[in-house]
Design an enzyme around this catalytic site. Structure first.
Site, mmCIF file in Angstrom:
data_model
loop_
_atom_site.group_PDB
_atom_site.id
_atom_site.type_symbol
_atom_site.label_atom_id
_atom_site.label_comp_id
_atom_site.label_asym_id
_atom_site.label_seq_id
_atom_site.Cartn_x
_atom_site.Cartn_y
_atom_site.Cartn_z
ATOM 1 N N ASP A 365 1.423 -0.915 -0.162
ATOM 2 C CA ASP A 365 -0.163 -0.118 0.492
ATOM 3 C C ASP A 365 0.782 1.720 0.439
ATOM 4 O OD1 ASP A 365 -2.101 1.735 0.931
ATOM 5 O OD2 ASP A 365 -3.204 0.123 0.725
ATOM 6 N N LYS A 475 -3.690 -0.594 -7.011
ATOM 7 C CA LYS A 475 -5.134 -0.465 -5.852
ATOM 8 C C LYS A 475 -4.701 1.236 -6.624
ATOM 9 C CE LYS A 475 -6.313 0.593 -1.337
ATOM 10 N NZ LYS A 475 -6.055 0.096 -0.046
ATOM 11 N N ASP A 477 -5.914 5.054 -5.443
ATOM 12 C CA ASP A 477 -6.717 5.649 -4.855
ATOM 13 C C ASP A 477 -7.105 7.048 -5.022
ATOM 14 O OD1 ASP A 477 -7.991 6.072 -2.328
ATOM 15 O OD2 ASP A 477 -5.749 5.463 -0.847
ATOM 16 N N MET A 478 -7.656 7.640 -4.222
ATOM 17 C CA MET A 478 -7.695 8.512 -4.762
ATOM 18 C C MET A 478 -8.957 10.191 -2.771
ATOM 19 S SD MET A 478 -10.003 11.734 -5.486
ATOM 20 C CE MET A 478 -10.455 13.316 -6.413
ATOM 21 N N CYS A 525 -10.587 2.936 -5.318
ATOM 22 C CA CYS A 525 -11.110 3.549 -3.978
ATOM 23 C C CYS A 525 -10.340 4.002 -3.955
ATOM 24 C CB CYS A 525 -9.596 2.615 -3.340
ATOM 25 S SG CYS A 525 -9.356 3.242 -0.955
ATOM 26 N N ASP A 547 -13.017 2.090 4.364
ATOM 27 C CA ASP A 547 -11.467 2.344 5.881
ATOM 28 C C ASP A 547 -12.421 1.912 6.348
ATOM 29 O OD1 ASP A 547 -9.905 3.360 3.344
ATOM 30 O OD2 ASP A 547 -9.866 5.054 4.149
HETATM 31 C C1 DGJ Z 1 -7.371 5.151 1.883
HETATM 32 C C2 DGJ Z 1 -7.478 4.033 1.627
HETATM 33 O O1 DGJ Z 1 -8.828 4.046 1.893
HETATM 34 C C3 DGJ Z 1 -6.655 3.387 2.403
HETATM 35 O O2 DGJ Z 1 -7.128 2.523 2.148
HETATM 36 C C4 DGJ Z 1 -5.029 3.160 2.385
HETATM 37 O O3 DGJ Z 1 -4.775 2.786 0.838
HETATM 38 C C5 DGJ Z 1 -4.983 4.862 2.156
HETATM 39 N N1 DGJ Z 1 -5.632 6.081 1.766
HETATM 40 C C6 DGJ Z 1 -3.783 4.491 2.068
HETATM 41 O O4 DGJ Z 1 -3.453 5.764 1.857
#
Ligand code: DGJ
Length: 732
Positions: A365, A475, A477-478, A525, A547
């Protein structure tokens, strides 16, 4: 399935085995809705449903003097003539006029379905769907409008979108362009929305409709955790097992508006599309604007049936590529185990234990790049941090592969920290309004993805890391909403296009990466489930659901998500206890019993478990490997709602009804109550099923139910706090 054009009366009938959608031409030439619902035999001339009587204080069309748009159902209404309801679109002409009216010009009917330029959309082969495109024109605005309707053969579904084109020489401005409008003849409906915020996403909320407007929206730049771009309208008595309902799912990941407007003459209007606030799209000669797609699905068999339609449609006609209908790898993600504080050695230790348990994919991650040791720095610098990854991503990936695990990693490509090399080099590459302070979210700014050169730069950086290493998963993310939205590269006239162009930039980066790495599994995500929408599923077939990894909260979040999204798209992991978001401690068995109903994985360091727990994890993984095909792609039924009781239950049944997996959860005990029964669904009533060594008929299980007493063990009752069971049924 067919689409019939009745030339004499100017009517279209789209139908399949379950639904009919009938469109007529109003006296003025606009399109009017004549019927939508269960399949009917349509009369030759359905115009008898058009209301033509005068009413006090109602505007009547000047030519016909007996027809009012206000008293009839429109397909795609404007405001300014005789409809006073909420408009589907608005065009501002060069003289400032905003009145417009599109009338029928021509149409085409063809097998299959076209794609929408640069936007996600459902797809179908010629034998799987038929499409009607009706071309309308407004001579004064010198514009054309194409309304597109696709009916699917196997599903009670109509896909809709609209395309505007400037046919004149003068610039016009589109200031509103909904993807669909559906007018219904009565208001005896309830509205269901899926509401929330970070860590409590997609919680169903239901209210009665009547006159006036009910609406939800997002103006955050993402579809949002606050309101999901999916609504259901249902008859008041409709529940999961019976009754009429219509769903509207927006295949889009940015700002949206969904509204139901009850008029005072009984009409109910449903609208869905890009939010008109901060939206202006200039169209010069020959330019077109295509709206995203809305998927309208109908049922008269209850909400489970409606959800199953969306699950099957999205699994078969939205998700693409290698991962379409493929069981998902069981993964171990290091986020909650290490956050950004790790060495390669730590990661290898976690991965090695994961391998021993039977995990298939390891995910690294946040924290592997630039100066990313906390969330104040590094975003934008997609180059490995040599202290954490001494041999780069490629070195780590190869070591993990050598253990027999696939490998993937985390990115957040749309963002930049002010403390990053990228920002220092290109401070004008962010969305920011000149002269104004830029609001930060998690200490980061949003890159201006409406600019192709910004997207190009990020693509090149990611391409390098992704192609150097053997990567199986990403993965994406944003982690913040868009604020002070302004592109430093756009003229004043173009600023109203930036929100949408941003989303198009995200889609274009996804498309390019998918094209370059077609076998990679993408998981979307956005601080958990802040962008869990049908648009994303076109690119990333699974989404990190929330989360909040607390099993008890997750029951509600996953239950709510199941209304509109396939089980296989719901990212669900077992995490450590006490849970990091809620402080709650739940047994490893209940944590897995919840996480099974999704993609399944672990979000912890398995080295930290006791030997007993670790042995249980091995069994859990073996169980999921055996049943994931069924769980992820079977017919999913919600059985007992965690929003109405202290218990929850759901199940999946194989297409041939020979196997099923049931999950039951007690969220809170109720002392001194009887265990009661749990009625199952979807089984063959005449077949016998074995369950926990006993045999039961399908009708017995569905009408009387499982006696929950069956699951009492010594020292364990299913009515204890956080107790749960998952059980398998096999036809004998
Ligand atoms: C938010 C994500 O929802 C988490 O699972 C993780 O990837 C963090 N960001 C990492 O900064």
């Amino acid at each position: 399935m067919n689409i019939i054009w009745n030339k004499t009366y100017g009517q279209f009938h789209l139908y399949n085995d379950s639904i009919s959608y009938i469109i007529g031409t109003a006296p003025g030439g606009e399109l009017t809705n004549l019927y939508f619902g269960k399949r009917i035999h349509a009369a030759d001339d359905m115009s008898y449903v058009i209301f033509r009587m005068g009413m006090p204080n109602v505007a009547v069309d000047a030519d016909t003097e007996s027809y009012s748009m206000e008293l009839n159902r429109q397909e795609y209404p404007s405001f300014g003539t005789t409809d006073f309801g909420t408009q589907a679109y608005e065009i501002e002409m060069s003289n400032g006029s905003r009145v417009s009216s599109f009338v029928y010009k021509s149409h085409t009917i063809f097998p299959g379905k076209k794609q929408i330029n640069g936007l996600p959309a459902t797809y179908a082969k010629d034998e799987e769907a038929m499409t009607l495109e009706v071309e309308l024109c407004d001579e004064v605005a010198q514009a054309s409008l194409v309304l597109s309707y696709t009916i699917f053969d196997r599903y009670p579904v109509i896909a809709r979108h609209a395309v505007f084109t400037n046919r004149g020489n003068t610039r016009i401005k589109l200031t509103r362009a909904m993807s669909c409008c559906l007018d219904l003849p009565d208001q005896d409906y309830e509205w269901m929305q899926f509401t929330g915020a970070w860590a409590r996403e997609r919680i169903p909320e239901t209210r009665k409709l009547g006159t006036g407007t009910t609406s939800i929206e997002s103006k955050r730049g993402t579809s949002s955790a606050n309101q999901n771009p999916f609504i259901i309208i249902k008859r008041p008595h409709t529940d999961d097992f019976a009754g009429e309902a219509i769903g509207f799912s927006f295949v889009y990941s940015g700002n949206f508006l969904a509204a139901a407007e009850g008029g005072t003459h009984g009409r109910l209007r449903i609208l869905m599309g890009i939010h008109p606030d901060r939206f202006t799209w200039p169209l010069d000669k020959g330019d077109s604007f295509e709206t995203p797609e809305v998927i309208i699905a109908a049922t008269d068999k209850g909400l489970n049936d409606l959800s199953q339609t969306y699950h099957m449609l999205y699994n078969n006609h939205l998700v693409r590529g290698k991962w379409k209908n493929e069981p998902r790898p069981i993964l171990n993600n290091n986020w909650e185990a290490t956050f950004m504080d790790f060495t390669e050695e730590d990661i290898l230790r976690i991965a090695s234990k994961a391998k021993e348990a039977g995990v298939e994919l390891f995910v690294l991650d946040d924290g592997w790049f630039g100066e990313r040791n906390d969330d104040f720095a590094g975003l934008g610098d997609w180059v490995e941090n040599p202290e954490k990854l001494p041999q780069g991503m490629s070195g780590l990936a190869r070591k993990i592969n050598a253990m027999g695990l696939k490998f993937g990693f985390w990115i957040e490509p749309e963002m930049v920290n002010p403390n990053s090399n990228l920002y220092r080099r290109h401070p004008d590459w962010v969305l920011a309004t000149p002269g104004r302070k830029s609001s930060l979210g998690r200490h980061q700014l949003v890159l201006d993805f409406s600019r192709p050169e910004v997207v190009d730069h990020i693509y090149n950086m990611l391409f390098k890391v992704m192609s150097d290493a053997p990567i199986s998963y990403i993965k994406w993310d944003m982690n913040r909403s868009l604020t002070e939205v302004f592109s430093m590269d756009a003229s004043s006239e173009e600023q109203g296009t930036v929100y949408h162009r941003y989303v198009m930039g995200v889609y274009s980066l996804y498309s390019r990466l998918i094209e370059a790495f077609p076998d990679i599994l993408f998981e979307s995500c956005s601080s958990g489930g802040n962008r869990f929408d049908a648009g994303m599923l076109y690119y990333a077939p699974q989404a990190w659901c929330s989360d909040n990894t607390d099993a008890i909260d997750r029951i509600r979040i996953q239950y709510g998500s199941s209304y509109g999204y396939p089980i296989v798209s719901i990212g669900s992991h077992v995490s450590a206890v006490p849970n990091q978001q809620t402080g709650r401690s739940v047994s490893i068995s209940t944590r897995a019993n919840v996480a099974y109903f999704g993609t399944f994985g672990y979000e912890l360091d398995l080295n930290e478990l006791s030997d007993e727990e670790f042995a249980e994890v091995k069994d859990q993984i073996a169980f999921m490997k055996k049943y994931r095909d069924l769980i992820q792609f079977g017919r999913f039924y919600r059985l007992r709602s965690p929003f109405e009781t202290d218990q929850a239950a759901w199940m999946v049944v194989s297409e041939d009804r020979s196997r099923a997996v049931v999950g039951f959860y007690c969220m809170r005990s109720n002392v001194n109550t009887l265990p009661g029964f749990l009625k199952l669904a979807g089984l063959d009533p005449d077949r016998q099923y074995s369950m926990e060594g006993e045999k039961y008929y399908g009708d017995e299980l569905m009408n009387m139910g499982i006696t929950l007493m069956r699951f009492y063990k010594e020292g364990f009752t299913i009515s204890e706090d956080h107790a749960s069971f998952v059980t398998v049924l096999e036809a004998v």
